[in-house]
Scaffold this motif. Sequence first.
Motif, PDB file in Angstrom:
ATOM      1  N   THR A  25      56.827  77.002  13.889  1.00 24.89           N
ATOM      2  CA  THR A  25      56.063  77.359  12.636  1.00 24.89           C
ATOM      3  C   THR A  25      54.559  77.415  12.739  1.00 24.89           C
ATOM      4  OG1 THR A  25      55.585  74.823  12.045  1.00 24.89           O
ATOM      5  CG2 THR A  25      57.572  75.702  11.417  1.00 24.89           C
ATOM      6  N   GLY A  63      44.723  67.685   7.966  1.00 28.38           N
ATOM      7  CA  GLY A  63      44.369  68.625   7.036  1.00 28.38           C
ATOM      8  C   GLY A  63      43.302  68.450   6.104  1.00 28.38           C
ATOM      9  N   GLN A 110      48.661  75.233  14.659  1.00 27.79           N
ATOM     10  CA  GLN A 110      47.487  74.510  14.453  1.00 27.79           C
ATOM     11  C   GLN A 110      47.492  73.305  14.895  1.00 27.79           C
ATOM     12  OE1 GLN A 110      47.855  74.609  10.061  1.00 27.79           O
ATOM     13  NE2 GLN A 110      48.278  76.893  10.067  1.00 27.79           N
ATOM     14  N   TRP A 111      48.695  72.682  15.098  1.00 28.18           N
ATOM     15  CA  TRP A 111      48.775  71.049  15.633  1.00 28.18           C
ATOM     16  C   TRP A 111      48.477  71.035  17.076  1.00 28.18           C
ATOM     17  CZ3 TRP A 111      53.484  69.938  12.186  1.00 28.18           C
ATOM     18  CH2 TRP A 111      53.055  69.343  10.870  1.00 28.18           C
ATOM     19  N   PHE A 116      59.580  69.902   9.475  1.00 30.60           N
ATOM     20  CA  PHE A 116      59.778  71.229   8.845  1.00 30.60           C
ATOM     21  C   PHE A 116      61.486  71.666   9.537  1.00 30.60           C
ATOM     22  CE2 PHE A 116      55.385  71.602   9.038  1.00 30.60           C
ATOM     23  CZ  PHE A 116      55.087  71.574   7.595  1.00 30.60           C
ATOM     24  N   ALA A 142      53.131  69.352  19.547  1.00 34.22           N
ATOM     25  CA  ALA A 142      53.224  70.176  18.315  1.00 34.22           C
ATOM     26  C   ALA A 142      54.448  70.652  17.893  1.00 34.22           C
ATOM     27  CB  ALA A 142      52.098  71.280  18.424  1.00 34.22           C
ATOM     28  N   MET A 188      41.401  77.608   9.156  1.00 33.02           N
ATOM     29  CA  MET A 188      41.410  76.585   8.288  1.00 33.02           C
ATOM     30  C   MET A 188      40.889  77.019   6.779  1.00 33.02           C
ATOM     31  SD  MET A 188      41.171  72.856  10.368  1.00 33.02           S
ATOM     32  CE  MET A 188      41.529  72.057   8.676  1.00 33.02           C
ATOM     33  N   MET A 215      46.801  74.434   4.702  1.00 33.71           N
ATOM     34  CA  MET A 215      47.439  73.804   5.699  1.00 33.71           C
ATOM     35  C   MET A 215      48.723  73.413   4.885  1.00 33.71           C
ATOM     36  SD  MET A 215      46.149  73.489   8.536  1.00 33.71           S
ATOM     37  CE  MET A 215      46.432  71.774   9.349  1.00 33.71           C
ATOM     38  N   HIS A 275      52.232  75.708  11.467  1.00 36.61           N
ATOM     39  CA  HIS A 275      51.651  74.458  11.676  1.00 36.61           C
ATOM     40  C   HIS A 275      51.821  73.902  13.061  1.00 36.61           C
ATOM     41  CE1 HIS A 275      51.777  74.237   7.370  1.00 36.61           C
ATOM     42  NE2 HIS A 275      51.230  73.097   7.206  1.00 36.61           N
ATOM     43  N   SER A 304      56.518  69.718  14.588  1.00 32.81           N
ATOM     44  CA  SER A 304      56.857  70.626  13.379  1.00 32.81           C
ATOM     45  C   SER A 304      58.277  70.441  13.212  1.00 32.81           C
ATOM     46  CB  SER A 304      56.518  71.888  13.887  1.00 32.81           C
ATOM     47  OG  SER A 304      57.009  73.162  13.285  1.00 32.81           O
TER      48      SER A 304
END
Length: 252
Positions: A123, A184, A128-129, A118, A110, A247, A252, A125, A114
């Motif tokens: 992050t 997403g 989330q990942w 990015f 993850a 979510m 996302m 994200h 990221s």
Amino acid sequence: MNAPAATTQGQAILYRMVMDKHVCPWGLRALHLLRRKGFQVEDRWLTSREQIDAFKADHGVQTTPQTFIDGARIGGFDDLRRHFNMVVRDPRAVTYRPVIAMFAMTALMALAASHAIFGTPFTAHAGQWFIAFSMCVLAIQKLRDVSGFATMFLGYDLLAQRWVPYAFLYPFAEALAGVLMISGSARWLSVPVALFIGGVGAVSVFKAVYIDRRELKCACVGGDSNVPLGFVSLIENVMMVGMALWMVIMPM
């Protein structure tokens, strides 16, 4: 075959299977261990089934490799580790190692994703990942042997105990939700699926472990798991629920 003659300190004799179509991995590990411990090893190969059977019969052993030090038979690879006062793995022992390794790897994945997208690993994200990747990897573990997973899962999941097919559908539902969460997309499907299986799972684990006080193995990493049911499985389900709720409220 006669027993080996006594050897001097620092020397060992190793009999191991080395055949055209099979080289015993435990023999290679025993050879490496002996050399690492500073022994000069007389490496004797058993190159045919006839040689192997004769060796076993002569020494009254069931397996190879076999190590001899100072003329005394030490035994196989596990016996050799015991001889050196090293830990020998018990395949039946309870362990969290598979889960620790899995979560560590999905966390690194993850962070790497990221950073690639990015320019920084840290992050929202990435968080989330991490959950979505973990769901996918956990699903892979279950899908390796769906029947084995289902059998273990039926021991504690409340819904599966009332409707057995749910135990077989669960890994596919977890995989679907994880993949959709990574992309997403199709939140209308991934969110309710994650909420449902995560919610039912969390309640089932909490009841089995903290109310009924049952000692069970967790099916979360597959049907051959020695991971105890409890905190880890509860966290898996809570993460799914938390991810689904996230979510709902966050883009996302």
